[in-house]
Design an enzyme around this catalytic site. Structure first.
Site, PDB file in Angstrom:
ATOM      1  CE  LYS A  70      -4.120  -2.037   1.961  1.00 12.77           C
ATOM      2  NZ  LYS A  70      -5.260  -2.079   2.945  1.00 12.77           N
ATOM      3  CG  ASP A 106      -8.595  -0.085   3.273  1.00 12.25           C
ATOM      4  OD1 ASP A 106      -9.248  -0.760   2.529  1.00 12.25           O
ATOM      5  OD2 ASP A 106      -7.414   0.026   3.566  1.00 12.25           O
TER       6      ASP A 106
END
Ligand code: ATR
Length: 282
Positions: A70, A106
């Site tokens: 990420k 997220d």
């Protein structure tokens, strides 16, 4: 078969074989009668640049990014949106007009699940977030941006302090806040989110069960087991519970919007994910 009119997406990370993203995306494509493919590709920090180059040359339209990439993928993208930049974490890339743009869905996926599956009203609510890692950061920012006052509780206090210091100003701009929390605050909370790994494949609780009271919306980012010890205790205390699979699906719906320009229905994605998990546990 991938044709000029079909969709092409992939998830990258390692280990990738257990990722539910292919199952969820294929269900999303099928529910809209789109043809296309969604691949799971093993990649780590040393291979991500080459993997990305190969995917771009094959015309990839959407990329999901998972552990441990990420942060590592950021140098190889053309544009990083503001929240992903603030979080220093990208879980979604779109390639609109040939420009690789990184996002982080997220936190908004968590908020969508709290609102849509949990019936939570986030503006002005007191939210408690357990943890201060990557997931906690995106969840706290998204909650703060929706006007919640977010209290952070973490085993390592310095990490919670760092989260608050870096993200509180963005939350305050939106009328919310992010502050250091105490377990006692759960008594006043409207929302509780566990982002720690406590409870994953175990019956451990991230906090004492007797702290829970009625009428909190409790979401556990852990989805193995689907009903964690925390969610079981919350249900028994009379709380509304939302499992981590809903968060996974909601963040994927947002990814789909960035990558392909439409938001798939949640139900077929959920059904496919449940079927896949049941098959794995046989
Ligand atoms: P993710 O990307 O899923 O958020 P992470 O960045 O590794 O993963 O963060 C994991 C979080 O779970 C951290 O907040 C971690 O607490 P520390 O900052 O103290 O390490 C928390 N965590 C993991 N195991 C834990 C445990 N046994 N008890 C309490 N907290 C735990």
């Amino acid at each position: 078969m991938i044709t000029n009119n079909s969709l092409f997406g992939a998830v990258v990370g390692t280990p990738i074989s257990q990722s539910l993203s292919p199952t969820i995306y294929r269900a999303a494509f099928a529910s809209q009668s789109f043809t296309g493919e969604y691949e799971a590709i093993e990649a780590d920090e040393s291979s991500i640049k080459d993997v990305l180059d190969q995917l771009r040359s094959r015309g990839v339209q959407g990329l999901s990014v998972t552990m441990p990439l990420k942060e590592a993928i950021i140098p190889y993208l053309d544009v990083i949106d503001d929240d992903a930049r603030l979080l220093n974490a990208v879980n979604c890339v779109d390639f609109t007009n040939g420009v690789a743009t990184g996002h982080n869905t997220d936190g908004d996926g968590c908020c969508d699940a709290l609102e849509q599956q949990g019936g939570a009203l986030l503006g002005g609510t007191h939210a408690v977030v357990l943890g201060a890692g990557g997931t906690a950061r995106s969840v706290a920012l998204a909650l703060g941006r929706r006007g919640a006052r977010v209290a952070i509780i973490n085993r390592t206090v310095e990490k919670a302090e760092e989260l608050v210091r870096t993200l509180a100003p963005a939350a305050q701009e939106a009328g919310g806040d992010i502050v250091m929390g105490t377990v006692e605050e759960i008594g006043r909370a409207g929302v509780l989110v566990n982002t720690t790994s406590v409870g994953m494949n175990s019956d451990e609780l991230p906090l004492p069960a007797n702290i829970l009271r009625r009428n909190i919306v409790v979401l556990d980012a852990v989805y193995s087991p689907m009903e964690t010890a925390l969610l079981k205790a919350a249900r028994q205390a009379g709380d509304k519970t939302v499992d981590g699979l809903w968060m996974l699906i909601q963040q994927a719906r947002r990814q789909c919007m960035h990558q392909f320009g439409w938001i798939p229905d949640a139900e077929p994605m959920r059904e496919a994910a449940e079927r896949e998990l049941a098959a794995r546990h046989k």
